[in-house]
Design an enzyme around this catalytic site. Structure first.
Site, PDB file in Angstrom:
ATOM      1  N   LEU A  33      49.527  46.223  64.180  1.00 34.04           N
ATOM      2  CA  LEU A  33      49.152  46.429  65.334  1.00 34.04           C
ATOM      3  C   LEU A  33      49.709  47.472  66.283  1.00 34.04           C
ATOM      4  O   LEU A  33      50.855  48.177  66.022  1.00 34.04           O
ATOM      5  CB  LEU A  33      49.665  45.085  66.399  1.00 34.04           C
ATOM      6  N   HIS A  34      48.987  48.128  67.051  1.00 31.92           N
ATOM      7  CA  HIS A  34      49.485  49.328  67.707  1.00 31.92           C
ATOM      8  C   HIS A  34      48.897  49.118  69.034  1.00 31.92           C
ATOM      9  O   HIS A  34      48.189  48.185  69.519  1.00 31.92           O
ATOM     10  CB  HIS A  34      48.864  50.692  67.227  1.00 31.92           C
ATOM     11  N   HIS A  37      45.245  47.650  69.929  1.00 37.36           N
ATOM     12  CA  HIS A  37      45.271  46.364  69.967  1.00 37.36           C
ATOM     13  C   HIS A  37      45.722  45.602  70.971  1.00 37.36           C
ATOM     14  O   HIS A  37      45.173  44.856  71.840  1.00 37.36           O
ATOM     15  CB  HIS A  37      45.899  45.845  68.662  1.00 37.36           C
ATOM     16  N   GLN A  61      35.122  42.149  53.974  1.00 37.54           N
ATOM     17  CA  GLN A  61      34.576  43.300  54.661  1.00 37.54           C
ATOM     18  C   GLN A  61      35.114  44.590  54.051  1.00 37.54           C
ATOM     19  O   GLN A  61      34.622  45.559  54.770  1.00 37.54           O
ATOM     20  CB  GLN A  61      34.865  43.031  56.113  1.00 37.54           C
ATOM     21  N   GLY A 150      37.343  46.194  70.423  1.00 44.58           N
ATOM     22  CA  GLY A 150      37.736  47.964  70.890  1.00 44.58           C
ATOM     23  C   GLY A 150      36.190  48.603  70.530  1.00 44.58           C
ATOM     24  O   GLY A 150      35.688  48.613  69.639  1.00 44.58           O
ATOM     25  N   SER A 189      45.088  51.581  62.619  1.00 37.93           N
ATOM     26  CA  SER A 189      46.255  51.077  61.733  1.00 37.93           C
ATOM     27  C   SER A 189      46.233  52.081  60.749  1.00 37.93           C
ATOM     28  O   SER A 189      47.149  52.215  59.903  1.00 37.93           O
ATOM     29  CB  SER A 189      45.838  49.809  61.180  1.00 37.93           C
TER      30      SER A 189
HETATM   31  P1  AMP Z   1      41.218  46.090  63.558  1.00 38.55           P
HETATM   32  O1  AMP Z   1      42.764  45.519  63.462  1.00 38.55           O
HETATM   33  O2  AMP Z   1      41.382  47.445  63.124  1.00 38.55           O
HETATM   34  O3  AMP Z   1      40.189  45.449  62.753  1.00 38.55           O
HETATM   35  O4  AMP Z   1      40.936  46.104  65.053  1.00 38.55           O
HETATM   36  C1  AMP Z   1      40.914  45.026  65.749  1.00 38.55           C
HETATM   37  C2  AMP Z   1      40.214  45.640  66.943  1.00 38.55           C
HETATM   38  O5  AMP Z   1      41.138  46.211  67.811  1.00 38.55           O
HETATM   39  C3  AMP Z   1      38.936  45.723  66.874  1.00 38.55           C
HETATM   40  O6  AMP Z   1      38.057  45.523  67.971  1.00 38.55           O
HETATM   41  C4  AMP Z   1      39.130  47.434  67.182  1.00 38.55           C
HETATM   42  O7  AMP Z   1      38.020  47.921  67.658  1.00 38.55           O
HETATM   43  C5  AMP Z   1      40.167  47.345  68.236  1.00 38.55           C
HETATM   44  N1  AMP Z   1      40.843  48.643  68.043  1.00 38.55           N
HETATM   45  C6  AMP Z   1      41.311  49.442  67.029  1.00 38.55           C
HETATM   46  N2  AMP Z   1      41.925  50.267  67.367  1.00 38.55           N
HETATM   47  C7  AMP Z   1      41.596  50.606  68.751  1.00 38.55           C
HETATM   48  C8  AMP Z   1      41.918  51.802  69.738  1.00 38.55           C
HETATM   49  N3  AMP Z   1      42.277  52.849  69.150  1.00 38.55           N
HETATM   50  N4  AMP Z   1      41.587  51.325  70.806  1.00 38.55           N
HETATM   51  C9  AMP Z   1      40.970  50.397  71.404  1.00 38.55           C
HETATM   52  N5  AMP Z   1      40.629  49.305  70.630  1.00 38.55           N
HETATM   53  C10 AMP Z   1      41.026  49.459  69.237  1.00 38.55           C
END
Ligand code: AMP
Length: 284
Positions: A33-34, A37, A61, A150, A189
């Site tokens: 997480l960043h 998220h 996926q 996101g 991530s």
């Molecule tokens: P992930 O863990 O990469 O599957 O992302 C989980 C959710 O966080 C998804 O809806 C992503 O689109 C969102 N997300 C990831 N990076 C960002 C970002 N830089 N800004 C906004 N939302 C993000």
């Protein structure tokens, strides 16, 4: 914060919230997480009584084994961050919990039509089917009122909306803006897998997209497309997989700026073996 690992645990936690008539927002993630998220988590917290966040690196996926194996996993730090942010539930299932039938026996199959066939759909066969499967299963377990995604994964939002429409799921899908580093790189991530030099050069992805916004109208769609691809490719460690200029609603490529009300430029760039995606609204 309640930490749930099993189907029974998440079902019980959600049932208790419902008993108290609380609204529930949900943020599905793959962890590491960043602040991107966390911006989704905070938005959910501001719009719902309670917020659940899932952390699950979803094998179905990933069309690339190496990408799955190297995907960063930092569950303990993630749970701590969620606790500090104020989330109510962390759902951290195992692969067996999400896929009790075994990964070889997963049978759901979605047809998202055109929006599932272009860009990420073409580049990563099976990717969006896997996204649809896991998000549908998570929705069934968590049963939120709203779910937060996101805009960084721009096409994914269109896919989730289509899945929700096809399956008649009564959950509001809320798109959230892209969170970027100070220099413009979209938080991801996967950024943790970049070495120092790759990270330094990766900034040219977003910087080129920002420049492209200034060229809209002055240059044609094809010229802007060519500008972005050649500029990013001129950076030694960056290799453009695709850049498409599309109608933000239909994801169809457009021949001219007047062809669509909302125009988005979507890019995927390989930096060594790290695959980064980004996008920008060119016109709305
Ligand atoms: P992930 O863990 O990469 O599957 O992302 C989980 C959710 O966080 C998804 O809806 C992503 O689109 C969102 N997300 C990831 N990076 C960002 C970002 N830089 N800004 C906004 N939302 C993000």
């Amino acid at each position: 914060m309640i930490i749930c690992k099993t189907r029974d645990e998440i079902s019980a936690a959600v049932a208790e919230l419902r008993r108290q008539n609380k609204t529930l927002g949900f943020v599905p993630t793959m962890g590491a997480l960043h602040n991107g998220h966390l911006s989704l988590v905070k938005k959910s917290m501001s719009e719902n009584d309670c917020t659940a966040v899932s952390i699950f690196v979803n094998p179905t996926q990933f069309n690339n084994k190496h990408d799955l194996q190297t995907y960063p996993r930092t569950v303990d730090a993630d749970v701590k961050l969620l606790e500090e942010t104020g989330a109510d539930i962390a759902f951290v299932p195992s692969v067996e919990t999400m896929y009790p039938e075994g990964l070889d026996n997963v049978t759901e199959s979605y047809d998202f039509g055109f929006i599932g066939q272009v860009m990420e759909g073409a580049a990563r066969p099976g990717h969006f089917n896997g996204v649809g499967i896991v998000v549908h299963r998570l929705f069934d377990l968590v049963k939120p009122d709203r779910a937060y995604f996101g805009m960084k994964d721009f096409q994914q939002i269109a896919i989730i909306r289509e899945m929700v429409r096809q399956c008649n799921i009564n959950i509001e899908i809320i798109p959230c803006p892209i969170v970027r580093e100070d220099d413009g790189l979209a938080l991801s991530s996967r950024n943790t897998r970049l070495n120092e030099e790759q990270r330094r050069q990766a900034v040219q992805i977003s910087q080129t997209l920002f420049k492209a916004v200034g060229l809209v109208g002055e240059k044609s769609v094809d010229e802007v497309k060519e500008f972005v691809i050649s500029t990013v490719n001129s950076v030694p460690l960056l290799d453009v997989e695709y850049f498409e200029i599309v109608d933000g609603y239909s994801l169809q490529t457009i021949p001219s700026w007047n062809e669509a009300e909302w125009v988005v430029g979507c890019i995927t760039v390989n930096v060594g073996d790290v695959r980064l995606i980004d996008n920008i609204t060119l016109k709305k």
